[in-house]
Design an enzyme around this catalytic site. Structure first.
Site, PDB file in Angstrom:
ATOM      1  CD  GLN A 174      -2.789   1.376   2.436  1.00 27.59           C
ATOM      2  OE1 GLN A 174      -2.894   0.678   3.383  1.00 27.59           O
ATOM      3  NE2 GLN A 174      -3.888   2.254   2.420  1.00 27.59           N
TER       4      GLN A 174
ATOM      5  CG  HIS B 250      -6.660   2.548  -2.976  1.00 20.77           C
ATOM      6  ND1 HIS B 250      -5.873   2.902  -1.839  1.00 20.77           N
ATOM      7  CD2 HIS B 250      -5.778   1.719  -3.717  1.00 20.77           C
ATOM      8  CE1 HIS B 250      -4.561   2.405  -1.975  1.00 20.77           C
ATOM      9  NE2 HIS B 250      -4.580   1.588  -3.067  1.00 20.77           N
TER      10      HIS B 250
HETATM   11  P1  AMP Z   1      -1.353   1.060  -3.706  1.00 22.53           P
HETATM   12  O1  AMP Z   1      -0.027   0.429  -3.913  1.00 22.53           O
HETATM   13  O2  AMP Z   1      -2.537   0.008  -3.669  1.00 22.53           O
HETATM   14  O3  AMP Z   1      -1.471   2.037  -2.729  1.00 22.53           O
HETATM   15  O4  AMP Z   1      -1.875   1.780  -5.117  1.00 22.53           O
HETATM   16  C1  AMP Z   1      -1.799   3.276  -5.146  1.00 22.53           C
HETATM   17  C2  AMP Z   1      -2.328   3.467  -6.602  1.00 22.53           C
HETATM   18  O5  AMP Z   1      -2.778   4.745  -6.741  1.00 22.53           O
HETATM   19  C3  AMP Z   1      -1.195   3.094  -7.410  1.00 22.53           C
HETATM   20  O6  AMP Z   1      -1.598   2.063  -8.726  1.00 22.53           O
HETATM   21  C4  AMP Z   1      -1.063   4.625  -8.229  1.00 22.53           C
HETATM   22  O7  AMP Z   1      -0.777   4.496  -9.777  1.00 22.53           O
HETATM   23  C5  AMP Z   1      -2.606   5.121  -8.119  1.00 22.53           C
HETATM   24  N1  AMP Z   1      -2.476   6.578  -8.150  1.00 22.53           N
HETATM   25  C6  AMP Z   1      -1.743   7.543  -7.469  1.00 22.53           C
HETATM   26  N2  AMP Z   1      -2.119   8.714  -7.628  1.00 22.53           N
HETATM   27  C7  AMP Z   1      -3.014   8.793  -8.403  1.00 22.53           C
HETATM   28  C8  AMP Z   1      -3.815   9.689  -9.301  1.00 22.53           C
HETATM   29  N3  AMP Z   1      -3.484  10.884  -8.935  1.00 22.53           N
HETATM   30  N4  AMP Z   1      -4.916   9.285  -9.677  1.00 22.53           N
HETATM   31  C9  AMP Z   1      -5.253   7.881 -10.232  1.00 22.53           C
HETATM   32  N5  AMP Z   1      -4.441   7.002  -9.525  1.00 22.53           N
HETATM   33  C10 AMP Z   1      -3.533   7.332  -8.786  1.00 22.53           C
END
Ligand code: AMP
Ligand code: ZN
Length: 114
Positions: free
Chosen positions: A92, A98
């Site tokens: 994460q 999310h």
């Molecule tokens: P996690 O590793 O589960 O925390 O994943 C976070 C996700 O958020 C990653 O896949 C990023 O590419 C995505 N992310 C970060 N910033 C944004 C943004 N501004 N809009 C859309 N996705 C994002």
């Protein structure tokens, strides 16, 4: 608090919503691990799944299902993975709850864990 998903949720950062309910919305992930890679995000700032109240569960499920159906249709996919990372050790990066949705096609060789 400097949280990117709070900024998207409150409109400070504009986004194109795939689906939206009272407590959750979905958008495309900025880093498309597969075409159509989407995120279902809580409107309130919860750090992990453990902080999401039980009575949000049916709305969350609805948002996951509707987003998956829409994105599968749009990308001609015939399957999908649902992945939710909790705490740093799981991968994460964004500390705002999310759920990832990855549309899948047969033999697509997608590497959704990289
Ligand atoms: P996690 O590793 O589960 O925390 O994943 C976070 C996700 O958020 C990653 O896949 C990023 O590419 C995505 N992310 C970060 N910033 C944004 C943004 N501004 N809009 C859309 N996705 C994002
Ligand atoms: Zn937040």
């Amino acid at each position: 608090m400097d949280c990117i998903f709070c900024k998207i949720a409150n409109g400070e950062i504009p986004s194109k919503k795939i689906y939206e309910k009272d407590n959750f919305f979905s958008i495309l992930d900025v880093n498309q691990k597969v075409e159509g890679h989407s995120l279902v995000i809580s409107k309130k700032h919860f750090e992990t799944l453990l902080d999401v109240p039980e009575d949000f569960a049916s709305e969350l499920l609805d948002c996951i299902k509707k987003t998956a159906i829409r994105i599968m249709k749009e990308k001609n996919a015939d399957g999908f993975n649902v992945i939710n990372n909790n705490f740093e050790s799981s991968g994460q990066l964004v500390k705002h709850f999310h759920v990832h949705i990855f549309p899948r096609k047969k033999n697509d060789n997608a590497n959704i864990f990289s």
